[in-house]
Design a protein around this motif. Structure first.
Motif, mmCIF file in Angstrom:
data_model
loop_
_atom_site.group_PDB
_atom_site.id
_atom_site.type_symbol
_atom_site.label_atom_id
_atom_site.label_comp_id
_atom_site.label_asym_id
_atom_site.label_seq_id
_atom_site.Cartn_x
_atom_site.Cartn_y
_atom_site.Cartn_z
ATOM 1 N N TYR A 423 0.845 -1.187 0.000
ATOM 2 C CA TYR A 423 0.000 0.000 0.000
ATOM 3 C C TYR A 423 0.881 1.238 0.000
ATOM 4 O O TYR A 423 1.972 1.237 0.591
ATOM 5 N N VAL A 424 0.423 2.307 -0.648
ATOM 6 C CA VAL A 424 1.139 3.579 -0.663
ATOM 7 C C VAL A 424 0.168 4.688 -0.276
ATOM 8 O O VAL A 424 -0.897 4.834 -0.880
ATOM 9 N N ALA A 425 0.538 5.451 0.754
ATOM 10 C CA ALA A 425 -0.279 6.579 1.215
ATOM 11 C C ALA A 425 0.477 7.869 0.960
ATOM 12 O O ALA A 425 1.652 7.980 1.316
ATOM 13 N N ILE A 426 -0.184 8.840 0.345
ATOM 14 C CA ILE A 426 0.460 10.119 0.039
ATOM 15 C C ILE A 426 -0.367 11.251 0.638
ATOM 16 O O ILE A 426 -1.595 11.180 0.694
ATOM 17 N N ALA A 427 0.307 12.313 1.092
ATOM 18 C CA ALA A 427 -0.386 13.482 1.641
ATOM 19 C C ALA A 427 0.440 14.730 1.343
ATOM 20 O O ALA A 427 1.658 14.728 1.508
#
Length: 508
Positions: A423-427
């Motif tokens: 999973y990849v989370a970006i903000a």
């Protein structure tokens, strides 16, 4: 094969099924001298381990079965005979405290072959192995077609030809297609098995959910909740104002029982407004003095709100050099630093930043994670090295000024999720900072990306925020789905790499 079928049922074996079980076994093992179990043996097996005995019925008629024991791993993995592993057919080798589900029999009535009923039995066995928290399924499979090749090739060569589909074996070909792998070849396994020349292939299926030491508390969770902060750039009077706004988001995300909260890259940039009379390089070095107090405060937040905080990034000076760093503040009170490796031309030109030199992953109470700052996600080698270390979630705090720049980050982040089966989370930050040079405009859309396979969203996007609006994005990710993807996905990217042709490695 029966032409019309009204009902197929898979359930546990009962002693009342014995006559039909015997009839099916006689037909399935017609070439064997003793093709069936006696009724007293089946009754004994049911008394010892009833949940391990399965039958499949077609229109209420038993047409197949899978029989099993639980045994110690050393016994299952050692050289043995069928007689020995079954305790001379008494099943005295069954050990409720063992780690292995050992298959002692599986068959389908020849009249009902071709319906994939054997696959149903194997799938049920796998579910049982998972439910009982056993390490693996092991059994010795016959190789009934080997008799035709025994004069020309060894059992090892025969197995390889079956694996490459140059030769078909009704037992081994089926096992290999059901995710079993070969451990060893054993001689004199089953007396009287002439078609296999009394050879057997010891095969194993690994339970990826096996927990060697299950705990009643502090058990690692499968479903992890992520909270992403899409931060509005706004004037901040002082450091306390930054803390107040940060705590608001941490409080909100923690209130939804999130395990992580992710802040964007350089979200502390509004603090540079007080130094806007200086050139860009001096201004950003001035706010680097806030970095250590920010780390300490976020450590306090992590403990107070019981959440792991990824602090985005902020400037950091060491030995006269300026770096772009962030901190993983864990809810156990510890913290670790990560550093941006690849520095953009803009960061070099205006701020004189340098890139870090350490590529690493982080162990958390929610699994192993990786953190890369913005531009780093556009270099696939970094995340691949992290994936090789077991990374399950990659966090990417970013800061982009235009939609073009954001598109690079987004598409590269999606690619990292697919190619590394994680999973990849970006903000990122949104809004404008007219009083801070080189930080005028921002564009962002926080998101959580997934691999691309049947168990995941068809577009590979678990959740997305509204573009260019201050908000939080909260999403759950299931780490067990990644384990299943690694072993049973439509494609297995990490497993199928050609290590014989290429590889990447850390230089230091």
């Amino acid at each position: 094969m029966q032409t019309e079928i009204n009902k197929v049922e898979l359930r546990n074996l009962q002693i009342e099924d014995y006559k039909q079980l015997k009839n099916s076994m006689v037909k399935a093992y017609c070439e064997m001298d003793e093709p069936y179990w006696r009724e007293d043996e089946i009754e004994n097996l049911l008394n010892i381990f009833p949940e391990g005995q399965l039958v499949i019925l077609v229109d209420d008629k038993v047409v197949g079965s899978a029989l099993s024991l639980i045994v110690d791993y050393k016994k299952a993995n050692s050289n043995h005979t069928y007689e020995k592993i079954t305790g001379n057919y008494t099943f005295s080798t069954h050990d409720p405290n063992g780690e292995i589900l050992y298959g002692i029999d599986v068959f389908i009535d020849p009249e009902f072959r071709g319906l994939r009923l054997g696959r149903r039995l194997y799938d049920a066995r796998k579910e049982l192995c998972e439910q009982l928290n056993l390490k693996s399924i092991i059994f010795a499979g016959r190789i009934p077609n080997y008799n035709e090749f025994a004069d020309d090739i060894t059992p090892k060569e025969y197995i390889e030809k079956v694996r490459l589909k140059e030769v078909y074996d009704p037992v081994l070909s089926f096992q290999l297609s059901n995710e079993f792998h070969v451990i060893k070849v054993m001689k004199n396994y089953l007396e009287g098995d002439k078609s296999s020349q009394e050879y057997a292939v010891l095969l194993e299926w690994n339970n990826i959910y096996y927990d060697k030491s299950p705990k009643l508390i502090n058990t690692r969770k499968s479903v992890i909740r992520l909270g992403l902060v899409q931060w509005q750039m706004r004037p901040l009077a002082n450091l306390e104002a930054l803390f107040e706004q940060s705590e608001f988001f941490i409080d909100v995300v923690s209130g939804y029982n999130s395990d992580f909260v992710l802040f964007p890259e350089l979200f502390i940039a509004p603090l540079m407004a007080d130094y806007n009379h200086l050139n860009e390089a001096d201004a950003i070095r001035e706010i680097s003095h806030f970095t250590e107090p920010i780390r300490k405060k976020f450590q306090e937040f992590a403990i107070a709100y019981n959440i792991n905080i990824i602090t985005g990034s902020m400037p950091f000076t060491e030995d006269g050099n300026l770096y772009n760093v962030g901190f993983l503040c864990k809810r156990d009170g510890t913290s670790e630093m990560y550093t941006k490796i690849h520095i953009t031309p803009n960061e070099v030109q205006y701020w004189g930043m340098k890139g870090g030199s350490e590529i690493k992953t982080f162990d958390t109470d929610c699994g192993k994670i990786g953190i890369m700052i913005c531009y780093d996600v556009e270099f696939p080698e970094l995340s691949r090295l992290m994936a090789d270390e077991g990374m399950e979630i990659l966090f990417v705090p970013f800061l982009t000024d235009t939609q073009n720049a954001y598109t690079r980050v987004k598409l590269c982040a999606q690619a990292r999720a697919i190619e590394n089966e994680c999973y990849v989370a970006i903000a990122g930050c949104v809004g404008n900072l007219p009083r801070v040079n080189n930080m005028d405009i921002q564009y962002a859309q926080a998101a959580v990306f997934t691999p691309s396979d049947f168990a995941f969203p068809s577009n590979g996007i678990k959740a997305e925020a509204t573009p260019n609006t201050e908000m939080t994005l909260i999403a759950d990710v299931d780490l067990d789905m990644l384990k299943k993807l690694h072993e049973q996905g439509s494609v297995r990217i990490l497993k199928d790499r050609r290590h014989d042709l290429y590889k990447i490695k850390k230089l230091k």
